[in-house]
Write a protein that holds these residues in place. Structure first.
Motif, PDB file in Angstrom:
ATOM      1  N   ARG A   1      55.116-110.263  34.531  1.00  0.00           N
ATOM      2  CA  ARG A   1      54.444-110.751  32.864  1.00  0.00           C
ATOM      3  C   ARG A   1      53.943-111.178  33.109  1.00  0.00           C
ATOM      4  O   ARG A   1      53.966-112.880  33.579  1.00  0.00           O
ATOM      5  N   SER A   2      52.741-111.219  32.071  1.00  0.00           N
ATOM      6  CA  SER A   2      51.275-112.216  32.202  1.00  0.00           C
ATOM      7  C   SER A   2      52.180-113.123  30.592  1.00  0.00           C
ATOM      8  O   SER A   2      50.799-114.204  31.041  1.00  0.00           O
ATOM      9  N   ASP A   3      52.697-113.268  30.129  1.00  0.00           N
ATOM     10  CA  ASP A   3      52.870-113.976  28.614  1.00  0.00           C
ATOM     11  C   ASP A   3      54.385-115.135  29.475  1.00  0.00           C
ATOM     12  O   ASP A   3      54.313-115.599  27.971  1.00  0.00           O
ATOM     13  N   LEU A   4      54.010-115.218  30.611  1.00  0.00           N
ATOM     14  CA  LEU A   4      54.894-115.901  30.823  1.00  0.00           C
ATOM     15  C   LEU A   4      54.576-117.682  30.951  1.00  0.00           C
ATOM     16  O   LEU A   4      53.827-117.760  30.921  1.00  0.00           O
ATOM     17  N   ALA A   5      55.730-118.511  30.657  1.00  0.00           N
ATOM     18  CA  ALA A   5      55.290-120.013  30.084  1.00  0.00           C
ATOM     19  C   ALA A   5      55.043-120.648  31.489  1.00  0.00           C
ATOM     20  O   ALA A   5      55.713-120.004  31.699  1.00  0.00           O
ATOM     21  N   ALA A   6      54.441-121.547  31.839  1.00  0.00           N
ATOM     22  CA  ALA A   6      54.023-122.171  33.332  1.00  0.00           C
ATOM     23  C   ALA A   6      55.303-122.670  33.708  1.00  0.00           C
ATOM     24  O   ALA A   6      56.343-122.436  35.002  1.00  0.00           O
ATOM     25  N   GLU A   7      56.582-123.273  32.875  1.00  0.00           N
ATOM     26  CA  GLU A   7      57.747-123.630  32.610  1.00  0.00           C
ATOM     27  C   GLU A   7      59.185-122.597  33.060  1.00  0.00           C
ATOM     28  O   GLU A   7      59.638-122.571  34.607  1.00  0.00           O
ATOM     29  N   VAL A   8      59.378-121.222  32.155  1.00  0.00           N
ATOM     30  CA  VAL A   8      60.130-120.098  32.861  1.00  0.00           C
ATOM     31  C   VAL A   8      59.321-119.461  33.897  1.00  0.00           C
ATOM     32  O   VAL A   8      60.501-119.591  34.449  1.00  0.00           O
TER      33      VAL A   8
END
Length: 437
Positions: free
Chosen positions: A247-254
């Motif tokens: 998925r491209s919408d994931l936050a960097a920390e996640v």
């Protein structure tokens, strides 16, 4: 339907290794009975060569010397290995009957019941009562009473040089005989009890090891089934984590957390695959010799991949750098568990930043790997107990039981001792195989 394979039946203990025959063998040990007979020979020699020439110079001493020398010949023959069938309870009984017969013959030529040495029949009866079954002990006592009764009527009288002091010397002889009898019985029984206590300690250690081995076998059977069943949920987690990472919408920390989770799931699958490959394989022999520093670094590196935030230091002395052992997967798991327990102990003591300290050295014929923590410490324990209280913290202690079993299967042992300044040092003692150059 059976979800897990059933453990193989534990082999029966051979009859020779059961407590009762072992205890019987200790009680009827022929060497100890030979030592008792040497005490009888010493008493006979003293009476024949010192007491009678002094108090009754006219008494014939040749028969006394003949009985003493006959018993000496019997003792030397038994000590040299003759009559090896005189073992066990009946063998001990026959040896004690020989002692009774020897004393009966000796006292026949030495005054019979009038000789205070008649009291020396009692140590033979007392020893029989302490080592023989009830029926044989009573039979020996009846034989002793029979010998005493015969000596009442049949004996050669002793004529003292000074008849007026006969009562005085008789009472003195009774005192000496009592003291000698008491010392002989106490010496024999104390040595017997010491040996029995040592054998009981060995038996307790063996029973503890046997129970631990049975537990480990059961765990192994369950682990084989669990490894197979865990493959499916771990595979599902791998698929889900891969899908989420696309998925491209994931936050960097996640995304970073998911990558860590994916790596940890991969480590879990690698561990299960390794267990499946190595299950049932025999331990490596000389071809599996590894250098200890490299082996420790490999185990520590694998552990740090599972706990990347924990710190570990490894120190090797000059002899430890060149040391080598035979190691298989079970030994690696033992070290892995001890390092993990040490890190958990640091966390429980609120010293999360403290590093787990490993030290490699050589002591005698053993390579010693010490795993030190700054945890709450441990309590001293008896040798027969596998793991000290508190050594596994809040866990079930399975890891330490497996570590103990792995060390023993390699001819080593696991020891724990308190650490100066607080904490625990776990010592893996593993037989060294050769020195690495």
């Amino acid at each position: 339907m059976k979800l897990f394979p059933q453990p193989d039946p534990i082999p029966e203990v051979p009859a020779a290794a059961s407590p009762e025959p072992s205890s019987s063998a200790v009680r009827t040990d022929r060497n100890r009975l030979l030592q008792l007979r040497w005490a009888s020979l010493l008493a006979m020699a003293a009476i024949a060569s010192i007491i009678f020439p002094w108090l009754a110079p006219a008494q014939a001493r040749a028969p006394l010397a003949g009985v003493t020398l006959s018993l000496l010949a019997v003792n030397l023959a038994l000590q040299a290995g003759a009559a090896r069938w005189l073992v066990g309870r009946w063998g001990a009984f026959l040896q004690l009957v020989i002692d009774l017969a020897a004393w009966g013959g000796f006292l026949y030529f030495a005054g019979g019941v009038t000789n205070p040495a008649i009291a020396l029949l009692l140590p033979v009866v007392a020893v029989g009562a302490s080592i023989l079954p009830a029926a044989q002990a009573w039979l020996l006592a009846a034989l002793a009473v029979g010998v005493y009764s015969l000596l009442w009527t049949f004996h050669q009288p002793v004529v003292l040089a000074d008849a007026e002091l006969a009562m005085h010397w008789h009472l003195a002889g009774m005192w000496i005989s009592f003291g000698f009898s008491a010392a002989t019985m106490v010496w024999f029984i104390v040595r017997l009890n010491t040996e029995l206590g040592r054998r009981e300690d060995e038996l307790a250690v063996a029973n503890a090891a046997r129970a631990r081995d049975a537990y480990v076998v059961g765990l192994g059977k369950l682990a084989a089934g669990a490894a197979h069943r865990l493959g499916t949920p771990l595979g599902t987690l791998c698929i889900l984590s891969d899908e989420l990472l696309r998925r491209s919408d994931l936050a960097a920390e996640v995304r970073e957390d998911l990558e860590l989770m994916r790596a940890q799931v991969g480590h879990c699958r690698d561990i299960l695959n390794g267990l499946a490959r190595e299950a049932g394989q025999p331990r490596a022999q000389e071809g599996g010799v590894v250098g200890v520093p490299a082996w420790v670094e490999q185990i520590v590196g694998r552990w740090q991949r599972l706990r990347p935030g924990a710190a570990v230091t490894v120190e090797a002395g000059e002899d430890g750098v060149r040391s080598a052992i035979v190691a298989d997967a079970s030994l690696g798991e033992a070290l892995h568990n001890l390092v993990d327990n040490a890190a958990n102990a640091n966390v429980r003591s609120a010293v999360r930043d403290a590093a787990v300290e490993l030290r490699i050295c050589v002591e005698g014929a053993d390579v010693v790997v010490e795993v030190a923590d700054r945890g709450p410490g441990i309590e001293p324990v008896p040798a027969a107990r596998a793991v000290p209280p508190g050594a596994h913290g809040e866990g079930m202690g399975v890891g330490l039981i497996l570590a103990q079993a792995a060390l023993e299967s390699h001819g080593g042992r696991l020891e724990f001792r308190p650490r100066l300044g607080g904490g625990t040092i776990a010592c893996l003692r593993i037989p060294a195989r050769r020195t690495c150059t």
